[in-house]
Structures are given as structure tokens and as C-alpha cells.
Design an enzyme around this catalytic site. Structure first.
Site, short mmCIF file in Angstrom:
data_model
loop_
_atom_site.label_atom_id
_atom_site.label_comp_id
_atom_site.label_asym_id
_atom_site.label_seq_id
_atom_site.Cartn_x
_atom_site.Cartn_y
_atom_site.Cartn_z
N SER A 8 -30.53 3.27 -63.70
CA SER A 8 -31.60 3.84 -64.56
C SER A 8 -30.92 4.70 -65.95
O SER A 8 -29.51 4.51 -65.73
CB SER A 8 -32.58 4.75 -63.99
OG SER A 8 -31.76 6.08 -63.39
N ILE A 10 -28.81 6.01 -68.79
CA ILE A 10 -27.62 5.73 -69.64
C ILE A 10 -26.78 4.59 -69.08
O ILE A 10 -26.57 3.48 -69.77
CB ILE A 10 -26.60 7.07 -69.92
CG1 ILE A 10 -27.41 8.04 -70.50
CG2 ILE A 10 -25.71 6.32 -70.70
CD1 ILE A 10 -26.78 9.27 -70.67
N ARG A 30 -27.79 3.52 -55.79
CA ARG A 30 -28.45 3.56 -54.68
C ARG A 30 -29.76 2.78 -54.30
O ARG A 30 -30.25 2.02 -53.46
CB ARG A 30 -28.93 5.21 -54.08
CG ARG A 30 -27.79 5.97 -53.60
CD ARG A 30 -28.20 7.28 -53.62
NE ARG A 30 -28.63 8.03 -54.88
CZ ARG A 30 -29.04 9.10 -55.02
NH1 ARG A 30 -29.04 10.03 -54.12
NH2 ARG A 30 -29.70 9.31 -56.20
N ASP A 52 -24.11 4.33 -52.40
CA ASP A 52 -24.29 5.62 -52.78
C ASP A 52 -22.88 6.54 -52.46
O ASP A 52 -22.18 6.29 -51.34
CB ASP A 52 -25.33 6.19 -51.35
CG ASP A 52 -25.35 7.76 -51.22
OD1 ASP A 52 -24.77 8.42 -51.96
OD2 ASP A 52 -26.17 8.10 -50.32
N TYR A 141 -24.39 22.34 -62.56
CA TYR A 141 -24.52 21.15 -63.50
C TYR A 141 -23.39 21.40 -64.69
O TYR A 141 -22.53 20.65 -64.61
CB TYR A 141 -25.94 20.82 -64.22
CG TYR A 141 -25.70 19.75 -65.02
CD1 TYR A 141 -25.66 18.34 -64.35
CD2 TYR A 141 -25.99 19.73 -66.46
CE1 TYR A 141 -25.62 17.24 -65.30
CE2 TYR A 141 -25.83 18.45 -67.32
CZ TYR A 141 -25.84 17.32 -66.48
OH TYR A 141 -25.78 16.08 -67.28
N LYS A 145 -19.70 19.39 -64.72
CA LYS A 145 -19.35 18.55 -65.92
C LYS A 145 -18.19 19.02 -66.39
O LYS A 145 -17.22 17.99 -67.17
CB LYS A 145 -20.31 18.60 -66.89
CG LYS A 145 -21.76 17.99 -66.57
CD LYS A 145 -21.54 16.41 -66.37
CE LYS A 145 -22.67 15.91 -65.38
NZ LYS A 145 -22.36 14.28 -65.53
N VAL A 176 -30.39 13.24 -73.49
CA VAL A 176 -30.69 12.01 -73.67
C VAL A 176 -32.02 11.86 -72.85
O VAL A 176 -32.07 12.34 -71.92
CB VAL A 176 -29.61 11.00 -72.93
CG1 VAL A 176 -29.88 9.68 -73.46
CG2 VAL A 176 -28.23 11.30 -73.61
N THR A 178 -33.96 10.44 -70.38
CA THR A 178 -33.64 9.55 -69.16
C THR A 178 -34.41 10.25 -68.12
O THR A 178 -34.77 11.48 -68.29
CB THR A 178 -32.14 9.51 -68.98
OG1 THR A 178 -31.78 10.81 -68.40
CG2 THR A 178 -31.28 8.88 -69.94
#
Ligand SMILES: NC(=O)c1ccc[n+]([C@@H]2O[C@H](COP(=O)([O-])OP(=O)(O)OC[C@H]3O[C@@H](n4cnc5c(N)ncnc54)[C@H](OP(=O)(O)O)[C@@H]3O)[C@@H](O)[C@H]2O)c1
Length: 237
Positions: A8, A10, A30, A52, A141, A145, A176, A178
């Protein structure tokens, strides 16, 4: 080339565009159904595997997938999870660290050794502008990153020291549209996965080291970096 996280968002859009451009593409994630849909676009040029990155067999599945197409020269790591977590719910923090740091490290380790054995290759990671600073609404998060960006910077130096012809591209998009952002996201400066994927492909072809997408986020990141800590901690993000 192989994309992990192509079911899914990007990664999926990068895969779709590369398939449209005639590339032979291996895709993994996955969920099997979206991978089957990608294969249906060009059955003779698309291979897939259910992987996974947190599972014990992740590395052997990636290796088998890479070998099925006669080898790869580009690995794109688009697998990741992320969500805001102002409540600091521990399960969210821990699963984010597991996937984006532990799983990511496993994938990097495999890709680095794969290209080391092969005598060269290209590793691309979709990190984020969220790694520029610690972000209050998404601690794990933003920290993971930053981890990803630092990790491939380290691998880039290591590869050079060890004389391996492995190139690295750190892709840092802003928001983005998504599934990662949820349904009907209302984030500022929201970009489409289509336009981001086409910028990513250009950056890969040009073998750019770091690509912040898009220009508005380049300005934002530049300004964020100028802010001293005493201002940053008072900011409402
Ligand atoms: N959307 C944004 O605003 C944005 C901005 C900057 C950076 N990014 C980064 O871009 C990357 C892709 O995210 P996206 O926005 O495209 O979100 P997405 O649509 O949710 O895609 C995430 C991809 O990662 C895969 N994935 C998640 N956990 C996995 C695991 N344990 N093993 C293997 N694959 C796994 C998912 O596939 P399965 O669920 O099928 O496994 C999916 O294909 C992420 O690293 C994200 O942090 C996103």
C-alpha cells in the site's frame, strides 16, 4: 529491484510506476492480496513474497525472493508503521520501535550483506522529515525515523571504508496521503502518493544521497533545524 512495504501507500505506488516503466519488480509485505494485484499488472515481470519483517523467517524469504528474479541491484525499504501517540500508549510506542527500528535493522543487515557479497548495489530507505526533530505528538515515530536516517548514514560510511560499492538514498517525504495517516487525512501540505513516488524514482535514478520531498518541506526542515531547543520545546506541532 525489490520493495519491502509494497502492499500500500508509497511503496505500492513506487512499485506500480516502476512496473509501468517496464522494470522487473519484486514486491513484499504481510498482506498477500495487494501483492497479487501488483503481479497481475505484469505477471512475467513481477514476483512477490509474503514477508513480515518481524518474523524469524523474514531474511530467508527476502533472500529467496531476490534470487527468484535472478538477483537484485536495488532494495527499497518502504515498510513502516506510524501514528500520533500524545497519550504515550506503551503498545504503540513499542510496536513502532519494533517495526521501524528492530525490523528495519534486520532488513538493512540483509540488504547490506547481500550487496556486499554481490559486489555492489543500491539501498533506499523511506524515512521521513519526522526524523529531523523529536516531535511531541509522535515520540517513537520521530525517534525511529531519526534512527533510520542515522543508520544508513553509518552504513554509507562503513561501505566506503570497507570498499563496497553500495550506494544509499535516504528519502524523507513530508505528509503523504496514504493509509498510514488514516482515512480522510487533514494534514497541511498533504501530497499524493503518486507525485511522491515519481519524485522518489527520479531521486533513485539520479542516485541522490538524501531527498526531502517536496520543496515546501525542504524549506520547513531548513527552518526547523535553525530553531534552538528552548524555542522548539515551546512549539505546538
Ligand atoms: N504517509 C506519510 O505521510 C509518510 C511520510 C513520510 C514517511 N513515510 C514513511 O513511508 C513508509 C511507507 O508508509 P506509507 O505512508 O506508504 O504507509 P502504508 O500505506 O501504511 O504502507 C506501509 C507499508 O509497510 C508495510 N509493513 C508494515 N509493517 C510491516 C512488517 N512488519 N513487515 C513487512 N511490511 C510491513 C505495509 O504492508 P503490510 O501491512 O501488508 O505488511 C505497507 O506496505 C513508512 O516507513 C512511513 O513511515 C510516510
Amino acid at each position: 529491484m525489490l520493495i519491502l512495504g509494497a502492499s500500500s501507500g508509497i511503496g505500492g505506488e513506487v512499485a506500480r510506476q516502476l512496473i509501468g516503466m517496464g522494470w522487473t519488480v519484486s514486491v513484499a509485505a504481510r498482506r498477500e492480496l495487494p501483492l497479487q494485484s501488483l503481479k497481475a499488472l505484469a505477471p512475467s515481470r513481477v514476483e512477490y513474497a509474503v514477508v513480515d519483517i518481524m518474523a524469524e523467517d523474514a531474511v530467508s524469504r527476502l533472500q529467496e525472493l531476490a534470487e527468484r528474479t535472478g538477483g537484485i541491484d536495488l532494495y527499497i525499504h518502504a515498510a513502516g508503521i506510524g501514528s500520533q501517540n500524545r497519550e504515550l500508549a506503551l503498545p504503540i510506542e513499542e510496536s513502532t520501535v519494533s517495526t521501524n527500528a528492530v525490523g528495519f535493522t534486520r532488513a538493512m543487515n540483509w540488504a547490506y550483506h547481500y550487496f556486499e557479497r554481490q559486489g555492489g548495489g543500491h539501498i533506499a530507505v523511506i524515512s521521513s522529515i519526522a526524523g529531523t526533530k523529536g516531535l511531541g505528538p509522535a515520540p517513537a515515530y520521530s525517534a525511529t525515523k531519526a534512527f533510520q536516517a542515522n543508520y544508513i548514514e553509518a552504513l554509507e560510511q562503513l561501505a566506503r571504508q570497507q570498499g563496497h560499492a553500495i550506494r544509499f538514498t535516504d528519502i524523507r517525504p513530508g505528509f503523504v496521503d496514504t493509509p498510514l495517516l488514516g482515512e480522510n487525512p487533514t494534514y497541511p501540505m498533504l501530497m499524493s502518493a503518486k507525485s511522491v513516488a515519481s519524485s522518489i524514482i527520479k531521486a533513485l535514478i539520479r542516485e541522490e544521497d538524501v531527498k526531502v520531498i517536496d520543496w515546501r518541506y525542504r524549506i520547513l526542515v531548513f527552518l526547523w533545524r535553525l530553531l534552538p531547543r528552548w524555542i522548539w520545546k515551546r512549539m505546538r506541532i
